[in-house]
Motif scaffolding. Structure first.
Motif, PDB file in Angstrom:
ATOM      1  N   LEU A 249     -27.825   1.105  23.508  1.00 35.80           N
ATOM      2  CA  LEU A 249     -27.377   0.332  24.666  1.00 35.80           C
ATOM      3  C   LEU A 249     -25.861   0.181  24.664  1.00 35.80           C
ATOM      4  O   LEU A 249     -25.218   0.194  25.716  1.00 35.80           O
ATOM      5  CB  LEU A 249     -28.047  -1.046  24.659  1.00 35.80           C
ATOM      6  CG  LEU A 249     -29.557  -1.053  24.932  1.00 35.80           C
ATOM      7  CD1 LEU A 249     -30.119  -2.465  24.775  1.00 35.80           C
ATOM      8  CD2 LEU A 249     -29.865  -0.514  26.319  1.00 35.80           C
ATOM      9  N   LEU A 250     -25.283   0.037  23.480  1.00 36.84           N
ATOM     10  CA  LEU A 250     -23.829  -0.041  23.388  1.00 36.84           C
ATOM     11  C   LEU A 250     -23.191   1.271  23.815  1.00 36.84           C
ATOM     12  O   LEU A 250     -22.172   1.279  24.515  1.00 36.84           O
ATOM     13  CB  LEU A 250     -23.429  -0.389  21.954  1.00 36.84           C
ATOM     14  CG  LEU A 250     -21.928  -0.466  21.659  1.00 36.84           C
ATOM     15  CD1 LEU A 250     -21.276  -1.557  22.504  1.00 36.84           C
ATOM     16  CD2 LEU A 250     -21.690  -0.724  20.181  1.00 36.84           C
ATOM     17  N   ALA A 251     -23.798   2.393  23.429  1.00 39.66           N
ATOM     18  CA  ALA A 251     -23.255   3.699  23.804  1.00 39.66           C
ATOM     19  C   ALA A 251     -23.246   3.890  25.316  1.00 39.66           C
ATOM     20  O   ALA A 251     -22.399   4.612  25.855  1.00 39.66           O
ATOM     21  CB  ALA A 251     -24.072   4.807  23.140  1.00 39.66           C
ATOM     22  N   MET A 252     -24.186   3.248  26.008  1.00 37.06           N
ATOM     23  CA  MET A 252     -24.232   3.371  27.457  1.00 37.06           C
ATOM     24  C   MET A 252     -22.971   2.824  28.109  1.00 37.06           C
ATOM     25  O   MET A 252     -22.627   3.203  29.229  1.00 37.06           O
ATOM     26  CB  MET A 252     -25.459   2.620  28.008  1.00 37.06           C
ATOM     27  CG  MET A 252     -26.774   3.286  27.695  1.00 37.06           C
ATOM     28  SD  MET A 252     -28.194   2.298  28.261  1.00 37.06           S
ATOM     29  CE  MET A 252     -27.855   2.208  30.032  1.00 37.06           C
ATOM     30  N   GLY A 253     -22.268   1.913  27.410  1.00 38.33           N
ATOM     31  CA  GLY A 253     -21.051   1.345  27.971  1.00 38.33           C
ATOM     32  C   GLY A 253     -19.830   2.223  27.828  1.00 38.33           C
ATOM     33  O   GLY A 253     -18.781   1.937  28.409  1.00 38.33           O
ATOM     34  N   LEU A 254     -19.936   3.310  27.046  1.00 36.04           N
ATOM     35  CA  LEU A 254     -18.796   4.211  26.897  1.00 36.04           C
ATOM     36  C   LEU A 254     -18.561   4.953  28.207  1.00 36.04           C
ATOM     37  O   LEU A 254     -19.502   5.460  28.830  1.00 36.04           O
ATOM     38  CB  LEU A 254     -19.059   5.207  25.769  1.00 36.04           C
ATOM     39  CG  LEU A 254     -19.198   4.604  24.363  1.00 36.04           C
ATOM     40  CD1 LEU A 254     -19.549   5.693  23.355  1.00 36.04           C
ATOM     41  CD2 LEU A 254     -17.917   3.895  23.947  1.00 36.04           C
ATOM     42  N   PRO A 255     -17.297   5.046  28.648  1.00 36.55           N
ATOM     43  CA  PRO A 255     -17.005   5.592  29.978  1.00 36.55           C
ATOM     44  C   PRO A 255     -16.994   7.113  30.018  1.00 36.55           C
ATOM     45  O   PRO A 255     -16.077   7.724  30.552  1.00 36.55           O
ATOM     46  CB  PRO A 255     -15.617   5.019  30.269  1.00 36.55           C
ATOM     47  CG  PRO A 255     -14.976   4.945  28.930  1.00 36.55           C
ATOM     48  CD  PRO A 255     -16.079   4.564  27.974  1.00 36.55           C
ATOM     49  N   VAL A 256     -17.985   7.747  29.427  1.00 36.99           N
ATOM     50  CA  VAL A 256     -18.067   9.208  29.444  1.00 36.99           C
ATOM     51  C   VAL A 256     -19.509   9.597  29.752  1.00 36.99           C
ATOM     52  O   VAL A 256     -20.172  10.274  28.972  1.00 36.99           O
ATOM     53  CB  VAL A 256     -17.594   9.825  28.107  1.00 36.99           C
ATOM     54  CG1 VAL A 256     -16.096   9.758  27.977  1.00 36.99           C
ATOM     55  CG2 VAL A 256     -18.257   9.125  26.907  1.00 36.99           C
ATOM     56  N   ASN A 257     -20.000   9.156  30.886  1.00 45.34           N
ATOM     57  CA  ASN A 257     -21.386   9.430  31.224  1.00 45.34           C
ATOM     58  C   ASN A 257     -21.492   9.909  32.655  1.00 45.34           C
ATOM     59  O   ASN A 257     -20.541   9.786  33.444  1.00 45.34           O
ATOM     60  CB  ASN A 257     -22.255   8.187  31.014  1.00 45.34           C
ATOM     61  CG  ASN A 257     -21.811   7.027  31.874  1.00 45.34           C
ATOM     62  OD1 ASN A 257     -22.065   6.998  33.072  1.00 45.34           O
ATOM     63  ND2 ASN A 257     -21.123   6.052  31.270  1.00 45.34           N
ATOM     64  N   VAL A 258     -22.640  10.433  32.982  1.00 47.81           N
ATOM     65  CA  VAL A 258     -22.933  10.875  34.351  1.00 47.81           C
ATOM     66  C   VAL A 258     -24.098  10.040  34.848  1.00 47.81           C
ATOM     67  O   VAL A 258     -25.254  10.289  34.486  1.00 47.81           O
ATOM     68  CB  VAL A 258     -23.294  12.376  34.396  1.00 47.81           C
ATOM     69  CG1 VAL A 258     -23.530  12.817  35.843  1.00 47.81           C
ATOM     70  CG2 VAL A 258     -22.192  13.208  33.762  1.00 47.81           C
ATOM     71  N   GLY A 259     -23.798   9.019  35.619  1.00 48.21           N
ATOM     72  CA  GLY A 259     -24.847   8.118  36.087  1.00 48.21           C
ATOM     73  C   GLY A 259     -25.576   7.434  34.946  1.00 48.21           C
ATOM     74  O   GLY A 259     -26.747   7.104  35.078  1.00 48.21           O
ATOM     75  N   GLY A 260     -24.872   7.193  33.829  1.00 48.97           N
ATOM     76  CA  GLY A 260     -25.468   6.556  32.669  1.00 48.97           C
ATOM     77  C   GLY A 260     -26.022   7.535  31.644  1.00 48.97           C
ATOM     78  O   GLY A 260     -26.397   7.143  30.538  1.00 48.97           O
ATOM     79  N   TRP A 261     -26.075   8.841  31.991  1.00 46.09           N
ATOM     80  CA  TRP A 261     -26.646   9.848  31.109  1.00 46.09           C
ATOM     81  C   TRP A 261     -25.561  10.479  30.245  1.00 46.09           C
ATOM     82  O   TRP A 261     -24.439  10.700  30.680  1.00 46.09           O
ATOM     83  CB  TRP A 261     -27.342  10.933  31.928  1.00 46.09           C
ATOM     84  CG  TRP A 261     -28.486  10.415  32.732  1.00 46.09           C
ATOM     85  CD1 TRP A 261     -28.414   9.804  33.951  1.00 46.09           C
ATOM     86  CD2 TRP A 261     -29.866  10.433  32.388  1.00 46.09           C
ATOM     87  NE1 TRP A 261     -29.654   9.442  34.393  1.00 46.09           N
ATOM     88  CE2 TRP A 261     -30.581   9.821  33.447  1.00 46.09           C
ATOM     89  CE3 TRP A 261     -30.570  10.920  31.298  1.00 46.09           C
ATOM     90  CZ2 TRP A 261     -31.957   9.675  33.438  1.00 46.09           C
ATOM     91  CZ3 TRP A 261     -31.943  10.781  31.284  1.00 46.09           C
ATOM     92  CH2 TRP A 261     -32.632  10.173  32.348  1.00 46.09           C
ATOM     93  N   GLY A 262     -25.896  10.768  29.005  1.00 46.65           N
ATOM     94  CA  GLY A 262     -24.963  11.440  28.110  1.00 46.65           C
ATOM     95  C   GLY A 262     -24.884  10.754  26.762  1.00 46.65           C
ATOM     96  O   GLY A 262     -25.637  11.100  25.823  1.00 46.65           O
TER      97      GLY A 262
END
Length: 317
Positions: A249-262
């Protein structure tokens, strides 16, 4: 959180500059690269299995948990907005939050729904800057609780090395962003930000409610992630799964995603592998969670359609 800060603050401070656009594209490309690397190393079966393992029971759970967490987060937003002098009734906040969640899930940047609710509320309240800052602070509060929970449970994890890397990366990104804002911003703007944090989050009549709502929302998201893990076939104890959930869940906050995926899928696969549970199963669990999160946001799509039809009728009238 930093993705929200990156995109919300420029709305009221300055026109978008070319370097910022390049950075936005770079972040999206990194997210795509993570997904591509997972397909290369683990295979595409994890993504397909993530859809296959979801049943009607998981869908029903996602809708119920999604309702609870959306109300909690919208309540948190309402509290912060009121502390900044803005009126935001809870029913209105819930509807706007649902719409934002859906837009975040289906649009590439992953935060455009938050931008939309911030700008709309700010304009309707007559203070665009305060509306944007209320959303920034509300998201900061949620991410701060995730970080705190990650620190608390990380030592329980057999994959603590991976978790430490994620925590360190999040800390570096946040510190770098704050340093950049401090360096490029005026003294008065920086002082205003500090004042907003003190008023909106740290005041005696603000932080207990904000912290409690954030903790309950985190518990809801964590519960849904565990449901996704069980659907993917994970039979390990909650004690073993909880650290993985929090770090993912913490990783989801990293600003390197595509619609939350990655990052979420990459970190979950890594931590499953490090804990001896299998990267493929971790990928399947993360994909299942992502799809269940989309299901949980679907009421926002209905609200968007309803708003569009209402707006069309008003134009005809």
């Amino acid at each position: 959180m930093t993705a929200v800060l990156d995109r919300l603050v420029p709305v009221v401070e300055a026109p978008a500059a070319d370097p910022k656009r390049l950075w936005a594209w770079a972040k999206l490309l990194v997210g795509v690269g993570i997904v591509a690397a997972l397909v290369w190393k683990v295979g595409a079966d994890g993504f397909v299995d993530g859809l296959r393992v979801i049943s009607a029971a998981e869908v029903a759970a996602a809708l119920a948990i999604g309702l609870a967490t959306t109300v909690l987060c919208a309540w948190r937003w309402s509290l912060v907005a009121r502390r900044l002098g803005l009126r935001l009734p809870l029913p209105r906040a819930v509807g706007d939050y649902y719409r934002a969640l859906f837009l975040n899930s289906v649009l590439p940047a992953g935060v455009l729904g938050d931008v939309q609710r911030a700008v709309r509320h700010g304009r309707e309240s007559g203070d665009l800057g305060a509306g944007v800052r209320a959303v920034v602070l509300e998201r900061m509060a949620g991410q701060a609780v995730v970080i705190a929970a990650g620190v608390v449970v990380l030592l329980m994890s057999p994959a603590r090395d991976v978790g430490l890397v994620v925590l360190a990366a999040a800390a570096v990104v946040v510190a770098g962003y704050l340093a950049a804002r401090r360096w490029t911003g005026t003294g008065s703007r920086w002082r205003r930000t500090i004042d907003d944090v003190r008023t909106g989050l740290l005041a005696r009549d603000a932080w207990p409610g904000v912290a409690l709502l954030s903790a309950l929302a985190l518990a809801g998201h964590g519960t849904l992630f565990v449901i996704a893990m069980r659907a993917a076939g994970a039979t390990q104890s909650l004690e073993q799964l909880l650290p993985i959930v929090v770090v993912a869940l913490l990783a989801m906050g990293l600003p390197v995603n595509v619609g939350g995926w990655g990052p979420r899928e990459g970190v979950t696969a890594l931590m499953f592998a490090a804990a001896g549970l299998g990267a493929a199963q971790g990928l399947t669990a993360a994909v299942a969670y992502g799809l269940l999160g989309l299901v949980a946001s679907l009421p926002g799509a209905l609200l968007l359609v309803r708003r569009g039809s209402t707006g069309s009728r008003e134009m005809v009238a």
